[in-house]
Write an enzyme that holds these catalytic residues in place. Sequence first.
Site, PDB file in Angstrom:
ATOM      1  N   GLU A 180       0.825  -1.360  -0.041  1.00 18.64           N
ATOM      2  CA  GLU A 180      -0.134   0.023  -0.180  1.00 18.64           C
ATOM      3  C   GLU A 180       0.747   1.261   0.205  1.00 18.64           C
ATOM      4  OE1 GLU A 180      -3.611   2.095   2.295  1.00 18.64           O
ATOM      5  OE2 GLU A 180      -2.636   0.402   3.295  1.00 18.64           O
ATOM      6  N   ASP A 213      -0.571  -5.073   3.129  1.00 17.50           N
ATOM      7  CA  ASP A 213      -1.186  -3.920   3.761  1.00 17.50           C
ATOM      8  C   ASP A 213      -0.725  -3.810   5.140  1.00 17.50           C
ATOM      9  OD1 ASP A 213      -2.379  -1.860   4.840  1.00 17.50           O
ATOM     10  OD2 ASP A 213      -4.396  -2.588   3.959  1.00 17.50           O
ATOM     11  N   ILE A 234      -0.830  -1.785   7.599  1.00 15.22           N
ATOM     12  CA  ILE A 234      -1.708  -1.680   8.593  1.00 15.22           C
ATOM     13  C   ILE A 234      -2.994  -1.414   8.128  1.00 15.22           C
ATOM     14  CG2 ILE A 234      -2.620  -0.389  10.755  1.00 15.22           C
ATOM     15  CD1 ILE A 234       0.081   0.776  11.064  1.00 15.22           C
ATOM     16  N   ASP A 235      -4.042  -2.352   8.010  1.00  9.32           N
ATOM     17  CA  ASP A 235      -5.435  -1.993   7.347  1.00  9.32           C
ATOM     18  C   ASP A 235      -6.365  -1.676   8.599  1.00  9.32           C
ATOM     19  OD1 ASP A 235      -7.544  -2.091   5.550  1.00  9.32           O
ATOM     20  OD2 ASP A 235      -8.412  -3.883   6.562  1.00  9.32           O
ATOM     21  N   THR A 264      -6.020   2.171   9.800  1.00 10.60           N
ATOM     22  CA  THR A 264      -4.860   3.022  10.366  1.00 10.60           C
ATOM     23  C   THR A 264      -5.516   4.033  11.337  1.00 10.60           C
ATOM     24  OG1 THR A 264      -3.595   2.851   8.397  1.00 10.60           O
ATOM     25  CG2 THR A 264      -3.314   4.618   9.863  1.00 10.60           C
ATOM     26  N   ASP A 324      -6.312  -4.490   0.460  1.00 12.09           N
ATOM     27  CA  ASP A 324      -7.129  -4.549   1.585  1.00 12.09           C
ATOM     28  C   ASP A 324      -7.839  -5.914   1.632  1.00 12.09           C
ATOM     29  OD1 ASP A 324      -6.913  -1.877   2.477  1.00 12.09           O
ATOM     30  OD2 ASP A 324      -8.244  -1.240   0.719  1.00 12.09           O
TER      31      ASP A 324
END
Length: 262
Positions: A67, A83, A85-86, A88, A210
């Site tokens: 990402e 990802d 940190i999905d 955030t 995601d």
Amino acid sequence: MTGFLRLAEDIAREAGDMLLAKRPTMSGEIETKSSPTDVVTILDKASEELIRERVLAARPGDRILGEEGGEAPGESDVRWIVDPIDGTVNFLYGLPDWAVSIAVEVNGQVVAGVVNAAQRGEVYTAALGEGAWLGGERLRCTTGVPLAQALVATGFGYSVSRRAVQGEVVAAVLPRVRDIRRGGSCAIDLCSLAAGRLDAYYERGINHWDFAAAGLVATESGARLGGLHGRPVSPDFALCAAPGLFEELHDLLAPLDPERDA
């Protein structure tokens, strides 16, 4: 696939441990991406850098799509979809619904996925054709739920115009279902569906990183994942539920034209 899954899980756990140890509070350590409400932290970038380093140390010829860092070319037919940190905003506020998500794609097909919901202490894993798992428990989505009794998750975009449309859509859906949930992480919503904690999920605007890993968790649990009108899942639209409920929710959503932004 077992080797891919084991490596992805080890890396996702390491990244999650790092994030737990260093998680900041809301502070000046944030930047914005597409809008003032779309944030990225220093730790998003640190997590992705860690993941990239570990993947390339183990498999130097593979490609990586992340990402934050975009796509890094490679020589193999294997691509890692990351990802860091999905969720955030949840991460910044200390809410538990955020995750490190890592998928492995071979020749365009996702064959392994890991979603580490580190603050929850839950690691979801799936391998193509081998089921979805939470720890030692095999996951199976809930089946036989009619639309009127379905607990449905969704999410909202960052632009004002898209949010306005999404508000119209959810207002039309809400009277037809049991209730709506908005957790703030696509990956965790899809994994929660796989675990039977949600019955359905839909959203416009999610990206490949995601849903790549969590989508495999969901489909390996027995759920159907796709777009509208028979199209595949994409940033245009994502819909996931057990067969039967998928079609019912699709037929409710499609006339609302939820792929529009204004």
